[in-house]
Design a protein around this motif. Structure first.
Motif, PDB file in Angstrom:
ATOM      1  N   SER A  79      16.685 -27.362  -5.291  1.00  0.00           N
ATOM      2  CA  SER A  79      15.439 -26.886  -4.766  1.00  0.00           C
ATOM      3  C   SER A  79      15.336 -26.535  -5.890  1.00  0.00           C
ATOM      4  N   SER A  80      14.303 -25.886  -5.757  1.00  0.00           N
ATOM      5  CA  SER A  80      12.963 -25.169  -6.735  1.00  0.00           C
ATOM      6  C   SER A  80      12.778 -23.581  -6.609  1.00  0.00           C
ATOM      7  N   ASN A  81      11.967 -22.866  -7.858  1.00  0.00           N
ATOM      8  CA  ASN A  81      11.811 -21.706  -7.666  1.00  0.00           C
ATOM      9  C   ASN A  81      10.153 -21.818  -8.413  1.00  0.00           C
ATOM     10  N   VAL A  82       9.610 -20.505  -7.960  1.00  0.00           N
ATOM     11  CA  VAL A  82       8.407 -20.136  -8.197  1.00  0.00           C
ATOM     12  C   VAL A  82       8.102 -18.590  -8.489  1.00  0.00           C
ATOM     13  N   THR A  83       7.261 -18.248  -9.410  1.00  0.00           N
ATOM     14  CA  THR A  83       6.813 -17.145  -8.824  1.00  0.00           C
ATOM     15  C   THR A  83       5.617 -16.695  -8.539  1.00  0.00           C
ATOM     16  N   VAL A  84       5.786 -15.729  -7.619  1.00  0.00           N
ATOM     17  CA  VAL A  84       4.329 -15.051  -6.630  1.00  0.00           C
ATOM     18  C   VAL A  84       3.972 -13.736  -6.990  1.00  0.00           C
ATOM     19  N   LYS A  85       2.847 -13.216  -7.992  1.00  0.00           N
ATOM     20  CA  LYS A  85       2.197 -12.360  -7.762  1.00  0.00           C
ATOM     21  C   LYS A  85       1.396 -11.771  -7.396  1.00  0.00           C
ATOM     22  N   ILE A  86       1.497 -10.163  -6.478  1.00  0.00           N
ATOM     23  CA  ILE A  86       0.851  -9.545  -5.461  1.00  0.00           C
ATOM     24  C   ILE A  86       0.221  -8.905  -6.642  1.00  0.00           C
ATOM     25  N   THR A  87      -0.985  -8.111  -5.830  1.00  0.00           N
ATOM     26  CA  THR A  87      -2.573  -7.511  -6.588  1.00  0.00           C
ATOM     27  C   THR A  87      -2.851  -6.770  -5.335  1.00  0.00           C
ATOM     28  N   VAL A  88      -2.618  -5.383  -5.489  1.00  0.00           N
ATOM     29  CA  VAL A  88      -2.787  -4.360  -4.212  1.00  0.00           C
ATOM     30  C   VAL A  88      -4.270  -4.236  -4.731  1.00  0.00           C
ATOM     31  N   GLN A  89      -4.699  -3.596  -4.119  1.00  0.00           N
ATOM     32  CA  GLN A  89      -6.258  -3.704  -4.266  1.00  0.00           C
ATOM     33  C   GLN A  89      -6.763  -1.870  -3.407  1.00  0.00           C
ATOM     34  N   ASP A  90      -7.439  -0.974  -3.759  1.00  0.00           N
ATOM     35  CA  ASP A  90      -7.505   0.163  -3.447  1.00  0.00           C
ATOM     36  C   ASP A  90      -8.782   0.280  -2.901  1.00  0.00           C
ATOM     37  N   GLN A  91      -8.556   0.875  -1.600  1.00  0.00           N
ATOM     38  CA  GLN A  91      -9.382   1.708  -0.302  1.00  0.00           C
ATOM     39  C   GLN A  91      -9.761   2.710  -0.539  1.00  0.00           C
ATOM     40  N   ASN A  92     -10.809   3.472  -0.073  1.00  0.00           N
ATOM     41  CA  ASN A  92     -10.839   4.578   0.266  1.00  0.00           C
ATOM     42  C   ASN A  92     -10.243   5.660   1.167  1.00  0.00           C
ATOM     43  N   ASP A  93      -9.290   5.428   0.948  1.00  0.00           N
ATOM     44  CA  ASP A  93      -7.817   6.265   1.902  1.00  0.00           C
ATOM     45  C   ASP A  93      -7.366   7.991   1.892  1.00  0.00           C
ATOM     46  N   ASN A  94      -8.054   8.194   0.458  1.00  0.00           N
ATOM     47  CA  ASN A  94      -7.346  10.378  -0.074  1.00  0.00           C
ATOM     48  C   ASN A  94      -9.106  10.191   0.431  1.00  0.00           C
ATOM     49  N   ALA A  95      -9.291  11.343   1.128  1.00  0.00           N
ATOM     50  CA  ALA A  95     -10.425  12.426   0.877  1.00  0.00           C
ATOM     51  C   ALA A  95      -9.667  13.661  -0.743  1.00  0.00           C
ATOM     52  N   PRO A  96     -10.725  14.403  -1.019  1.00  0.00           N
ATOM     53  CA  PRO A  96     -11.075  15.028  -2.093  1.00  0.00           C
ATOM     54  C   PRO A  96     -10.510  15.937  -1.542  1.00  0.00           C
ATOM     55  N   GLN A  97      -9.699  16.253  -2.599  1.00  0.00           N
ATOM     56  CA  GLN A  97      -8.804  17.520  -2.922  1.00  0.00           C
ATOM     57  C   GLN A  97      -9.413  18.176  -3.912  1.00  0.00           C
ATOM     58  N   VAL A  98      -9.740  19.710  -3.487  1.00  0.00           N
ATOM     59  CA  VAL A  98     -10.181  21.044  -3.434  1.00  0.00           C
ATOM     60  C   VAL A  98      -9.528  21.504  -4.716  1.00  0.00           C
ATOM     61  N   LEU A  99      -9.606  21.571  -6.137  1.00  0.00           N
ATOM     62  CA  LEU A  99      -8.143  22.310  -6.442  1.00  0.00           C
ATOM     63  C   LEU A  99      -8.943  23.843  -6.952  1.00  0.00           C
ATOM     64  N   TYR A 100      -9.968  23.978  -7.623  1.00  0.00           N
ATOM     65  CA  TYR A 100     -10.593  24.974  -7.518  1.00  0.00           C
ATOM     66  C   TYR A 100     -12.153  25.441  -7.073  1.00  0.00           C
ATOM     67  N   PRO A 101     -12.285  26.532  -6.025  1.00  0.00           N
ATOM     68  CA  PRO A 101     -11.251  27.797  -5.417  1.00  0.00           C
ATOM     69  C   PRO A 101     -10.466  27.287  -5.159  1.00  0.00           C
ATOM     70  N   VAL A 102      -9.366  28.040  -5.509  1.00  0.00           N
ATOM     71  CA  VAL A 102      -7.312  27.452  -4.364  1.00  0.00           C
ATOM     72  C   VAL A 102      -8.898  28.456  -2.879  1.00  0.00           C
ATOM     73  N   GLN A 103      -8.409  27.849  -1.921  1.00  0.00           N
ATOM     74  CA  GLN A 103      -8.400  27.943  -0.767  1.00  0.00           C
ATOM     75  C   GLN A 103      -7.056  28.875   0.474  1.00  0.00           C
ATOM     76  N   THR A 104      -7.005  30.509   0.771  1.00  0.00           N
ATOM     77  CA  THR A 104      -6.268  31.020   1.079  1.00  0.00           C
ATOM     78  C   THR A 104      -6.438  31.305   1.885  1.00  0.00           C
ATOM     79  N   GLY A 105      -5.270  31.703   3.227  1.00  0.00           N
ATOM     80  CA  GLY A 105      -5.741  32.656   4.355  1.00  0.00           C
ATOM     81  C   GLY A 105      -5.721  33.689   4.259  1.00  0.00           C
ATOM     82  N   ALA A 106      -4.388  34.241   3.594  1.00  0.00           N
ATOM     83  CA  ALA A 106      -3.552  35.795   3.148  1.00  0.00           C
ATOM     84  C   ALA A 106      -5.012  36.747   2.685  1.00  0.00           C
ATOM     85  N   SER A 107      -5.665  35.983   1.682  1.00  0.00           N
ATOM     86  CA  SER A 107      -6.800  37.233   1.178  1.00  0.00           C
ATOM     87  C   SER A 107      -8.242  36.351   0.478  1.00  0.00           C
TER      88      SER A 107
END
Length: 937
Positions: free
Chosen positions: A539-567
């Protein structure tokens, strides 16, 4: 045939195991007719072989005639019965009866001889060829005259074979046995005393044959004897034994010999005819024939030395008087070289590895020649100029071996011809060809095309996605060059790499096991091993490198103003704010990378779009113009945060803005935000629910209306088509109100309608006055009800022909329509409890103002009673203001419906009615005002 119990008993009694191990030879003894699957012996134990040796050597059984009666179980090392064996079919009378088998092993090749002796069991009863014997015996035959009966046949041997005979009855004849060269015994019937035709012209005897088995089996045949006259000389052969020879394959019709017999009698009693005795087997009887007149013995079939080499015949000579005599003919078959050697390859190696040592066995051959003597001696040779030799291990087994080490690079394949010839004249030969390949040795490891590999894969891939393929080559051949790809065990972020990727062992295709997430894993390494199929593998060996490419799979998240249903959170903007006033800032993030994380802000919806704007890049919400007093206090903004991916993803945030200078003002405006939000959320549900309810009510009402219409139509049809007689009863529908003042006396008219009337027409006349006549439209429907109530009306015993217009008029006179104090009270007038006065004429004529006032008061009181008094003043108990309604300028009054004239329950004395409120004035536009917060609450 014996039953299964007898077979089992014989198997137990006669099963003996004779094991003789000497020079690779073992012997067994078993009874015939053993069941399929029965054990013969443990060959592995008897030969001292390991079961693993039987499996690795592919042990198998070889028989010369290819009949597989015995099989070998490699897993247990047992010899088992494959097919039932009949000793009589295999060996006939030959004893002992044995099967010669060979067990062959490979790697290395070994040969063992196995001899299985088949012992006889008593499974055949004696039998005769003929169904009966018929003899014609002269009465002059002297005592001691013999009559050959032949013999019975029992295929069994030993004690199970034919042992004795009996003759019944035995007062005139007895039996005499004659031994034959083959060990059999012919039966001859001997006359004990002369026959007398005049006493008994025919006899019937029973001949029975017995074997020596346990239990004893027997066979019978009848002998019919006809007594003749005066032939006292039997034929006599010239010699008692004749000998002759014949070569095998002699043509049919060949004359073997001539037998001759003479008779001393004269006339017809001296004519002799020749027959083959019935003592012969059926196959021998069919093989030869004798001419009855001449005594020539002729070949009638095909003789084969390899099957039968010796025959004995009994020829019988009989005269016309019934006397006979016999002689014996012995025939020897001579062998000729008519069989070529038969070559069978017991085992062969289609390929041997290069570098094998000299003397390696390549094949084992079995060569047989059915001929005998020199015709059966065989010699084998192979073609020249090849590194192989053929060695004879015994008279019929040969092995093909190598003479030197072989090199696949020099010669990868050999075609070997083996020729075997006998020593007959002329010699006969056979040949067989063997093809031997030189197999490769695994001496080269696989080599990858690249020293390392790189590949990219988009995140959110589907599991099983093919990423790319690696390839390695091996310089060896066949299995040694077959490369398999193996994923070496390693970890990625503490998890085995096999949970991320997998590799196809045959093709080297790398596939994704899971869906990758760029936000969690950006790249990873692993090692692949290429291994060939050799033994041991390289047998013989070889090294393999896998690079993951980004996709637009996340929607923006609003940090402020905080949306609450109670008040509700609101941003306050003072009314004095200038242009560009920073109201608030929308802060959002996107976990994607690159341009997928670039965010832009847009104002989607606003109460006043001309008042606010949002920064495209920074999300700052600022005023566009100066805030004025006309701007609403409550402002609601909807901001969309969108990234720059393809396709883009977005998030929505709602912001409440209060344009005010003080907190209390803000609080009063935003208290119902939660309710509005809840309303907006459930609006669709309520609309659907309301639509369903309205639809159900509409359909229900429609069904009810149609049902009522149909019911009324059927009732009207019934009244129209009925022919009921008219009963002359006239209920009082109208009351005379009398005459007041100077007006003439008025009349009330009783109107009675028949059930067949289709119209409510009525004719009336007046006497100087204007009377008002009212006919209830439902009157026609109440006539039959009135008729049914005649009996109850008659029981009242009232002498009056007319009842008061309304028995429930219990209101005091001051509450009645008309002028106050128009009549006396009920207690003053002395009226009965069930009748209220007031049906008489008005004491004084009312004025028009009083009449209008009375009508208005009555109308108001009726509405107030029906709306406020509840069930006490329902249509059943409430006063009917339509009973006595005064019409200005007329002395007649409107009376009530006849159906309301039925006596009702007495009510308690009326209480004073509450004062009538004046109707409210209608609202003017000036009076309309927006309700305040307090009004809402």
């Amino acid at each position: 045939m014996p039953g299964p119990d007898a077979m089992t008993r014989h198997s137990v009694l006669f099963l003996t195991l004779l094991i003789q191990i000497a020079r690779g030879q073992v012997s067994y003894s078993i009874p015939e007719e053993m069941a399929k699957g029965s054990m013969v012996g443990n060959i592995a134990h008897d030969l001292g072989l390991d079961l693993r040796r039987l499996k690795s050597g592919k042990a198998r059984i070889f028989t010369r005639d290819n009949t597989e009666y015995i099989e070998l179980n490699r897993n247990t090392g047992l010899l088992l019965i494959r097919e039932k064996m009949d000793r009589e079919s295999l060996c006939a009378k030959t004893t002992p009866c044995a099967l010669d088998l060979q067990m062959i092993l490979d790697n290395p090749m070994e040969l063992y001889t196995i001899t299985i002796e088949i012992t006889d069991i008593n499974d055949n009863a004696p039998s005769f060829l003929k169904k009966d014997f018929r003899f014609e015996i002269s009465e002059s035959a002297a005592a001691g005259a013999g009559f050959m009966l032949g013999r019975a046949f029992d295929p069994d041997v030993g004690t199970n074979a034919l042992q004795s005979y009996s003759l019944k009855p035995s007062d005139q004849f007895r039996l005499e046995l004659h031994n034959q060269a083959d060990g059999s015994k012919n039966v001859e019937m001997i006359l004990q005393r002369p026959l007398d035709r005049e006493t008994q012209s025919s006899l019937t005897l029973l001949l029975e044959a017995f074997d020596g088995g346990d239990p004893v089996l027997s066979g019978t045949v009848q002998i019919h004897i006809t007594v003749l006259d005066n032939n006292d000389n039997a034929p006599v052969f010239i010699q008692k034994v004749y000998k002759t020879t014949i070569t095998e394959n002699a043509p049919k019709g060949t004359i073997l010999t001539v037998v001759s017999a003479s008779d001393a009698d004269e006339g017809s009693n001296s004519v002799v005819t020749y027959y083959i005795s019935d003592t012969m087997d059926s196959n021998v009887f069919d093989m030869f024939l004798v001419k009855e007149q001449t005594g020539e013995l002729i070949l009638n079939g095909q003789v084969d030395y390899e099957k039968v080499s010796h025959y004995e015949l009994n020829i019988q000579a009989k005269d016309q008087g019934g006397l006979s005599n016999t002689c014996k003919v012995i025939i020897d078959v001579l062998d000729v070289n008519d069989n070529s050697p038969s070559i069978q390859i017991l085992s062969s190696s289609h390929s041997i590895p290069e570098g094998s040592k000299s003397g390696t066995v390549v094949a084992m051959l079995n060569v047989d020649d059915l001929d005998s003597g020199v015709n059966g001696h065989v010699q084998c040779i192979i073609n020249e100029n090849i590194p192989f030799a053929i060695i004879s291990q015994s008279s019929s087994f040969f092995s093909l071996q190598t003479e030197q080490e072989l090199d696949r690079e020099t010669e990868a394949e050999y075609n070997i011809s083996v020729i075997c010839a006998d020593e007959g004249v002329p010699a006969l030969s056979s040949s067989v060809s063997l093809r031997v390949q030189i197999s490769d040795v695994n001496d080269n490891a696989p080599v990858f095309e690249k020293s390392h590999y790189k590949a990219c894969v988009l995140e959110n891939n589907t599991p099983g996605l093919s990423i790319f393929k690696v390839r390695a080559s091996d310089a060896d051949w066949n299995q040694n060059a077959r490369v398999s790809y193996i994923l070496e065990d390693s970890t990625v972020n503490g998890v085995s790499v096999s949970s991320y990727v997998s590799v196809y062992p045959d093709s080297g295709l790398i596939t994704a096991v899971r869906s990758f997430d760029y936000e969690q894993l950006k790249d990873f390494h692993f090692r692949l091993r290429a291994q060939d199929g050799g033994s041991p593998p390289l047998s013989s060996n070889v090294t393999v490198k896998i690079t993951v490419q980004d996709q637009n799979d996340n929607a923006p998240q609003v940090l402020y103003p905080v949306q609450t249903g109670a008040s509700v959170v609101a941003e306050i903007v003072p009314r004095a704010a200038d242009v560009g006033y920073l109201v608030t800032k929308v802060v959002a993030v996107d976990v994607d990378s690159g341009q997928n994380a670039w965010l832009s802000y847009k104002l989607q919806k606003a109460t006043d779009r001309a008042l606010f704007e949002v920064g495209l890049q920074n999300g700052e919400i600022r005023t566009v113009r100066q805030v004025t007093d006309k701007d609403a206090v409550k402002q609601k903004l909807t901001v969309v945060v969108e990234d720059n991916g393809q396709p883009s993803r977005s998030a929505v945030v709602s912001i409440n803005v209060a344009v005010a200078d003080s907190f209390p003002e803000v609080l009063s405006e935003f208290t119902d935000f939660t309710h509005e939000k809840q309303y907006d959320k459930n609006l669709t549900f309520y609309l659907v629910l309301a639509l369903a309810a309205v639809s159900f009510l509409f359909i229900t009402c429609l069904v009810v209306i149609i049902s009522v219409k149909i019911y009324r139509w059927r009732q009207s049809r019934f009244l129209y088509q009925s022919n009921m007689p008219v009963i002359p009863y006239y209920p009082p529908h109208y009351a005379d109100t009398g005459v007041t003042g100077t007006l003439p006396h008025g009349y009330n008219y009783e109107v009675c309608m028949t059930t067949d009337s289709r119209k409510s027409d009525c004719k009336f006349s007046t006497l100087g006055g204007q009377n008002v006549l009212v006919v209830d439209p439902s009157f026609a429907e109440t006539i039959h009800r009135t008729i049914k109530k005649n009996s109850s009306i008659d029981d009242l015993g009232s002498a009056e022909s007319q009842k008061p217009p309304n028995a429930d008029w219990r209101f005091p006179p001051n509450q009645r329509p008309g002028p106050s104090g128009a009549g006396a009270r009920p207690d003053e007038a002395g009226a009965s409890a069930g009748v209220i006065a007031g049906t008489g004429p008005w004491p004084n004529p009312p004025t028009e103002a009083e009449q209008l006032q009375a009508l208005m008061v009555a109308a108001n009181e009726a509405s107030e009673a029906s709306a406020t008094l509840g069930p006490r003043y329902n249509p059943q108990y409430g006063p009917d203001y339509r009973q006595n309604v005064y019409i200005p300028g007329s002395t007649a009054t409107l009376t009530a419906n006849p159906q309301q004239q039925v006596p009702q329950q007495a009510l308690p004395p009326p209480q004073a009615l509450p004062p009538v409120e004046a109707p409210k004035a209608a609202q003017t536009p000036a009076s309309k005002k927006k309700p305040t917060k307090k009004d809402k609450k």
